[in-house]
Design a protein around this motif. Structure first.
Motif, PDB file in Angstrom:
ATOM      1  N   LEU A 242      -8.997  33.710  47.525  1.00  0.00           N
ATOM      2  CA  LEU A 242     -10.114  33.240  46.591  1.00  0.00           C
ATOM      3  C   LEU A 242      -9.694  33.630  45.341  1.00  0.00           C
ATOM      4  CD1 LEU A 242     -13.065  34.326  48.560  1.00  0.00           C
ATOM      5  CD2 LEU A 242     -11.784  32.315  48.757  1.00  0.00           C
ATOM      6  N   TRP A 243      -8.904  34.585  45.105  1.00  0.00           N
ATOM      7  CA  TRP A 243      -8.542  34.906  43.705  1.00  0.00           C
ATOM      8  C   TRP A 243      -7.515  33.734  43.112  1.00  0.00           C
ATOM      9  CZ3 TRP A 243     -10.319  37.468  39.710  1.00  0.00           C
ATOM     10  CH2 TRP A 243     -11.030  38.533  39.957  1.00  0.00           C
ATOM     11  N   LEU A 244      -6.711  32.954  43.797  1.00  0.00           N
ATOM     12  CA  LEU A 244      -6.108  32.080  43.640  1.00  0.00           C
ATOM     13  C   LEU A 244      -6.708  30.827  42.681  1.00  0.00           C
ATOM     14  CD1 LEU A 244      -3.499  31.690  46.573  1.00  0.00           C
ATOM     15  CD2 LEU A 244      -2.977  32.869  44.233  1.00  0.00           C
ATOM     16  N   ARG A 245      -8.057  30.602  43.275  1.00  0.00           N
ATOM     17  CA  ARG A 245      -8.908  29.757  42.663  1.00  0.00           C
ATOM     18  C   ARG A 245      -8.926  30.172  41.138  1.00  0.00           C
ATOM     19  NH1 ARG A 245     -15.229  28.029  43.404  1.00  0.00           N
ATOM     20  NH2 ARG A 245     -15.107  26.455  42.099  1.00  0.00           N
ATOM     21  N   TYR A 246      -9.207  31.410  40.769  1.00  0.00           N
ATOM     22  CA  TYR A 246      -9.417  32.011  39.344  1.00  0.00           C
ATOM     23  C   TYR A 246      -8.032  31.384  38.584  1.00  0.00           C
ATOM     24  CZ  TYR A 246     -10.749  34.666  35.444  1.00  0.00           C
ATOM     25  OH  TYR A 246     -10.914  35.206  34.117  1.00  0.00           O
ATOM     26  N   VAL A 247      -6.872  31.742  39.223  1.00  0.00           N
ATOM     27  CA  VAL A 247      -5.726  31.249  38.688  1.00  0.00           C
ATOM     28  C   VAL A 247      -5.764  29.824  38.104  1.00  0.00           C
ATOM     29  CG1 VAL A 247      -3.017  31.330  38.712  1.00  0.00           C
ATOM     30  CG2 VAL A 247      -4.550  33.308  39.699  1.00  0.00           C
ATOM     31  N   LEU A 248      -5.903  29.044  39.030  1.00  0.00           N
ATOM     32  CA  LEU A 248      -6.130  27.637  38.843  1.00  0.00           C
ATOM     33  C   LEU A 248      -7.247  27.296  37.791  1.00  0.00           C
ATOM     34  CD1 LEU A 248      -5.410  24.648  39.772  1.00  0.00           C
ATOM     35  CD2 LEU A 248      -7.041  24.780  41.534  1.00  0.00           C
ATOM     36  N   ARG A 249      -8.352  28.060  37.880  1.00  0.00           N
ATOM     37  CA  ARG A 249      -9.224  27.957  36.909  1.00  0.00           C
ATOM     38  C   ARG A 249      -8.814  28.120  35.496  1.00  0.00           C
ATOM     39  NH1 ARG A 249     -15.395  30.203  37.420  1.00  0.00           N
ATOM     40  NH2 ARG A 249     -16.447  29.533  35.700  1.00  0.00           N
TER      41      ARG A 249
END
Length: 278
Positions: A242-249
């Protein structure tokens, strides 16, 4: 095919004109617009009456109710229950369509009998300049498996046949945050609703809504909610995913593809032209 667009609102008079104009200016005739007001005490009701008359004059359908609700997701569900359209979507009160044939594009996608839902692209803007993207929401590479990483299409570009609300359930009001995540996860990943991508930038989102403000602290909270959602559904995922989504954001702030910038410029021109004709 009749399409229903639902806007939940509460004391947002200063934003509503943009969203209602963007619906009014749609070129699709078989459109139903529903505003669910939570009992506003500003000038919202007067504005809703004004726009109901404008919709009537344009030969289009607009309904609204104003009563206390139990939060954003409850208001959305009220709107869905009121809707008489074959297809239903949500457009929040501080956001707006980007051009006149957004609903037509959605309707065209549903001409494929196998299509049960659609989603598209959008971008975020600051209040200081609503025609300058500061973060894109690029869904070109979305797959149902990406939901396991907390990645969902922008729920305001997600339109689905109304029958599937009755079949698989409405938005879960147990969540103060993440109800859109739970809903799309349930529809697309759990229930297997077939969603088709529309390669268009349909929506402008203002930063400052429930899920777009609060920074890193809010993102921690979102991850907690998302982990709870996966746990309740017995779907295995991991917090690091779920933290990978923050990276994408963060990446979507750094790199905004040219097509998003072009669309923002075209949307600015569309608004300017239609406002000058009013």
């Amino acid at each position: 095919m009749k399409i229903s667009v639902i806007t939940p609102t509460l004391n947002r008079e200063h934003y509503l004109r943009d969203v209602m104009d963007s619906v009014l200016w749609q070129d699709y005739s078989n459109l139903e617009y529903i505003v669910v007001d939570g009992g506003s005490t500003d000038g919202t009701l007067k504005l809703l009456e004004e726009y109901k008359e404008k919709f009537n004059q344009a030969g289009k359908t607009m309904h609204y109710i104003s009563e206390k609700d139990n939060g954003l997701y409850d208001a959305m569900n009220k709107g869905v229950r009121m809707a008489s359209g074959d297809v239903v979507g949500i457009l929040n009160d501080d956001d707006f369509f980007n051009y006149s044939d957004c609903i037509s594009k959605i309707a065209d996608s549903f001409s494929n009998k196998d299509t049960e839902a659609v989603y598209a692209d959008s971008y975020y803007v600051n209040e200081s300049n609503i025609f300058k993207p500061v973060r894109c929401y690029n869904n070109r590479h979305f797959t149902p498996k990406r939901l396991l990483y907390g990645y969902i299409p922008d729920h305001e570009t997600f339109y689905m046949k109304k029958d599937y609300y009755d079949k698989y359930g409405y938005i879960n009001t147990d969540y103060n945050l993440g109800g859109d995540m739970e809903f799309i996860l349930r529809m697309v990943y759990v229930c297997g609703v077939k969603a088709e991508y529309i390669d268009k930038v349909l929506i402008t989102n203002r930063i400052g809504g429930v899920s777009t403000s609060g920074g890193l602290k809010m993102y921690f909270k979102r991850i907690d909610y998302h982990m709870e959602i996966f746990s309740r559904k017995n779907i295995k995922t991991y917090r690091y995913r779920l933290w990978l989504r923050y990276v994408l954001r963060v990446w979507n702030k750094i790199y905004i593809p040219k097509r998003f910038l072009i669309q923002a410029k075209q949307t600015q021109q569309w608004f300017a032209h239609n406002r000058s004709c009013q």
